[in-house]
Write an enzyme that holds these catalytic residues in place. Structure first.
Site, PDB file in Angstrom:
ATOM      1  N   GLN A 111       0.788  -1.222  -0.014  1.00 33.99           N
ATOM      2  CA  GLN A 111       0.044  -0.023  -0.111  1.00 33.99           C
ATOM      3  C   GLN A 111       0.918   1.313   0.183  1.00 33.99           C
ATOM      4  O   GLN A 111       1.719   1.392   1.025  1.00 33.99           O
ATOM      5  CB  GLN A 111      -0.898   0.013   1.303  1.00 33.99           C
ATOM      6  CG  GLN A 111      -1.460   1.521   1.445  1.00 33.99           C
ATOM      7  CD  GLN A 111      -2.828   1.613   0.432  1.00 33.99           C
ATOM      8  OE1 GLN A 111      -3.526   1.025   0.169  1.00 33.99           O
ATOM      9  NE2 GLN A 111      -2.476   2.846  -0.357  1.00 33.99           N
ATOM     10  N   ASP A 163     -18.553  19.223   5.241  1.00 35.42           N
ATOM     11  CA  ASP A 163     -18.037  19.614   4.118  1.00 35.42           C
ATOM     12  C   ASP A 163     -18.648  19.771   2.896  1.00 35.42           C
ATOM     13  O   ASP A 163     -19.703  20.043   3.182  1.00 35.42           O
ATOM     14  CB  ASP A 163     -16.703  18.949   3.916  1.00 35.42           C
ATOM     15  CG  ASP A 163     -15.354  19.576   3.295  1.00 35.42           C
ATOM     16  OD1 ASP A 163     -15.626  20.055   2.266  1.00 35.42           O
ATOM     17  OD2 ASP A 163     -14.459  19.797   4.246  1.00 35.42           O
ATOM     18  N   ASP A 194     -11.349   4.086  -3.102  1.00 34.71           N
ATOM     19  CA  ASP A 194     -10.475   4.122  -1.966  1.00 34.71           C
ATOM     20  C   ASP A 194     -11.398   4.489  -0.673  1.00 34.71           C
ATOM     21  O   ASP A 194     -10.788   4.708   0.387  1.00 34.71           O
ATOM     22  CB  ASP A 194      -9.311   5.172  -2.235  1.00 34.71           C
ATOM     23  CG  ASP A 194      -8.071   4.351  -1.785  1.00 34.71           C
ATOM     24  OD1 ASP A 194      -7.987   3.388  -1.245  1.00 34.71           O
ATOM     25  OD2 ASP A 194      -6.853   4.975  -1.987  1.00 34.71           O
ATOM     26  N   HIS A 206     -13.483  19.044  -2.642  1.00 32.64           N
ATOM     27  CA  HIS A 206     -12.728  19.418  -1.189  1.00 32.64           C
ATOM     28  C   HIS A 206     -13.185  18.170  -0.159  1.00 32.64           C
ATOM     29  O   HIS A 206     -12.125  17.791   0.648  1.00 32.64           O
ATOM     30  CB  HIS A 206     -13.224  20.657  -0.749  1.00 32.64           C
ATOM     31  CG  HIS A 206     -12.623  21.011   0.444  1.00 32.64           C
ATOM     32  ND1 HIS A 206     -13.027  21.064   1.705  1.00 32.64           N
ATOM     33  CD2 HIS A 206     -11.526  21.951   0.566  1.00 32.64           C
ATOM     34  CE1 HIS A 206     -12.277  21.633   2.627  1.00 32.64           C
ATOM     35  NE2 HIS A 206     -11.488  22.137   1.802  1.00 32.64           N
ATOM     36  N   ILE A 232      -4.203   0.130  -3.029  1.00 31.21           N
ATOM     37  CA  ILE A 232      -4.334   1.295  -4.198  1.00 31.21           C
ATOM     38  C   ILE A 232      -4.287   2.687  -3.604  1.00 31.21           C
ATOM     39  O   ILE A 232      -4.481   2.912  -2.380  1.00 31.21           O
ATOM     40  CB  ILE A 232      -5.535   0.830  -5.030  1.00 31.21           C
ATOM     41  CG1 ILE A 232      -6.906   1.327  -4.068  1.00 31.21           C
ATOM     42  CG2 ILE A 232      -5.596  -0.457  -5.581  1.00 31.21           C
ATOM     43  CD1 ILE A 232      -8.112   1.239  -4.888  1.00 31.21           C
ATOM     44  N   ASN A 281      -6.824  30.168   6.458  1.00 32.54           N
ATOM     45  CA  ASN A 281      -5.574  30.466   5.602  1.00 32.54           C
ATOM     46  C   ASN A 281      -5.372  31.954   5.014  1.00 32.54           C
ATOM     47  O   ASN A 281      -5.091  32.058   3.947  1.00 32.54           O
ATOM     48  CB  ASN A 281      -6.069  29.645   3.862  1.00 32.54           C
ATOM     49  CG  ASN A 281      -6.541  28.106   3.836  1.00 32.54           C
ATOM     50  OD1 ASN A 281      -5.956  27.679   4.943  1.00 32.54           O
ATOM     51  ND2 ASN A 281      -6.957  27.768   2.930  1.00 32.54           N
ATOM     52  N   SER A 299      -7.339  23.245   5.587  1.00 31.27           N
ATOM     53  CA  SER A 299      -8.371  22.101   5.398  1.00 31.27           C
ATOM     54  C   SER A 299      -7.805  20.630   5.396  1.00 31.27           C
ATOM     55  O   SER A 299      -8.095  19.840   5.715  1.00 31.27           O
ATOM     56  CB  SER A 299      -9.057  22.441   4.018  1.00 31.27           C
ATOM     57  OG  SER A 299     -10.123  23.199   4.162  1.00 31.27           O
TER      58      SER A 299
END
Length: 491
Positions: free
Chosen positions: A196, A225, A234, A264, A279, A361, A433
């Protein structure tokens, strides 16, 4: 930009003195001050916002458990409501944004190198000052119960140093108490195709070193979110809900799809819980239970009321961890918190859920301070660092006058972090984030190990076991330092 047009009355978040208040009592108080039609009614905010039923723009929405009502008011109404002794706070239903736009330096490579050098210089200079003036500095980053007098420097080929249980107990070198270092045979590596990929950000916080003990299994993590791409190979999502206005806001309906239409939220979800399936990428807590709580639209923005709805649903569903990579910039160093935010977070805490938020930010802006809701004491604020453990230039911080539980408490990787994206893809992104979900994943690991721990116990453990960066101890930029999953689990 607001989702409500200028010719409408603006929407306001009205918090009452009582932290819990019924719809009937709230309506009676508001009717004293506001010009309300006889057919006026208040509906439950969580259930109404999460439905696809058309909503009248003047309809009031109530959150009983946090004593808050969302209502349209004129300027005259606002003045009257503020004067009512039953009202604690009234703020506009302001926009909230995802805090993970790809960060780009404004000029050339030299400027990036300069900034990187500046950040390294800040950290190195502060450490040098303390080394020169405080002889004990070099021991500050080593727990007092560790013994640093013994070392295993080299092992023969095919062996590596590892902590081994002592019997009787012998003080070890940088091992948990009751263990010592010995050379033990290497475990044969699986074929290359079976490995992995473990990216730098996961290794930097030592998450991969604890999966033999905890993986976040059965811990419920709510990601508030833009939603999550449930078709990504995944990611596995248990359930979800949406509080977002449909794209055609002329009809004032809310979509009931919690699928991500921005990217996001999917990126944050991968950092927390991408599966260990050979993966793509792997998350901090690869076996946690992910829940998609969509409060931000395809543009990455939403309203305070939508966020409150999402937090309310998370409390109802008894989430163990909530990750909030969103926020709003503040324009005053001592900007106050929204009472509604604080109460919504406290309701989650009362249910046993730790609430983690991105610091913001705005580090390079005129107003670089920790934003909302991260600066509220009920939230654990997370700053961003790069792969060299330097604070990201965009990471909001300070002011230094903020208490520890209101400023940046901890930092995690947030620069060029690769994670899951829409349509089964992967993408690098930067922002606080990206730092926030690392800490949320670590909280899930701790919750699995200590299921009876309170949110405050988990919060304190994460902070106290962080790797100190910048000025010794807590500082406005790095907080307690870099998240360290290994120390949090094994110390």
């Amino acid at each position: 930009m607001s989702f409500y047009s200028q010719d409408e009355q603006r929407r306001y978040v009205v918090s009452f003195k009582k932290s819990k208040i019924s719809k009937m009592e709230a309506a009676d108080i508001l009717k004293q001050e506001v010009r309300i039609l006889t057919d006026f009614k208040i509906d439950d905010g969580v259930s109404k916002l999460s439905s696809s039923i058309k909503i009248d723009p003047d309809q009031a929405l109530h959150f009983e458990n946090i004593g808050t009502t969302i209502i349209s008011l004129s300027d005259e109404d606002v003045k009257k409501v503020k004067e009512n002794n039953n009202i604690e706070q009234i703020v506009e239903d302001y926009p909230v944004y995802a805090l993970g736009e790809q960060h780009k330096f404004k000029n050339c490579e030299n400027e990036e190198l300069f900034r990187a050098g500046y950040n390294r210089g800040y950290q190195t200079a502060m450490q040098e000052v303390y080394r020169n003036n405080y002889p004990c500095y070099n021991q500050l980053n080593v727990p007092s119960h560790y013994n640093i007098s013994k070392q295993v420097s080299d092992c023969p080929p095919g062996m590596h140093p590892e902590c081994i249980n002592d019997d009787p107990v012998v003080e070890p070198p940088v091992c948990p108490p009751g263990m010592h270092l010995e050379c033990v045979p290497d475990v044969p590596l699986p074929p290359e195709d079976d490995l992995q990929p473990i990216l730098w950000n996961i290794q930097l916080i030592n998450a991969n070193k604890v999966w033999s003990r905890v993986t976040g299994r059965n811990v419920k993590v709510g990601i508030i979110d833009t939603g999550i791409d449930n078709n990504h190979p995944d990611i596995s999502v248990v359930d979800g809900i949406s509080f977002v206005l449909a794209d055609d806001d002329n009809i004032k309906t809310f979509t009931n799809s919690w699928e991500d239409d921005n990217g996001h939220g999917t990126h944050c979800a991968g950092i927390i819980g991408a599966q260990n399936n050979k993966i793509g990428v792997v998350g901090v807590a690869p076996e946690c239970s992910l829940f998609s709580i969509k409060v931000l639209s395809s543009s990455g923005s939403g309203q305070l009321s939508w966020i409150l709805g999402g937090m309310g649903w998370a409390a109802e569903q008894k989430m163990d961890v909530v990750s909030m990579s969103l926020g709003s910039m503040v324009f005053e160093a001592d900007a106050e918190c929204s009472v509604a935010y604080q109460r919504a977070a406290q309701e989650l805490i009362n249910q046993g859920c730790i609430v983690i938020a991105a610091a913001g930010n705005s580090g390079e802006e005129k107003f670089p301070w920790v934003g909302l809701p991260a600066r509220c004491s009920e939230f654990m604020a997370v700053g961003a660092i790069d792969k060299n453990k330097n604070i990201a230039s965009f990471s909001s911080n300070g002011p230094s006058s903020l208490p520890i539980d209101s400023g940046v408490e901890i930092c995690a990787p947030g620069v060029t972090v690769k994670s899951t994206w829409l349509n089964g893809k992967y993408k690098e992104a930067s922002g606080t984030s990206m730092a926030c979900p690392h800490v949320a994943g670590a909280a899930a690991l701790l919750k699995q190990l200590h299921p009876t721990w309170s949110p405050m116990q988990i919060r304190q453990k994460l902070r106290s076991t962080a790797q100190d960066l910048g000025a010794p101890g807590n500082d406005p930029k790095y907080g307690g330092g870099l998240l360290d999953c290994y120390r949090a689990i094994f110390d």
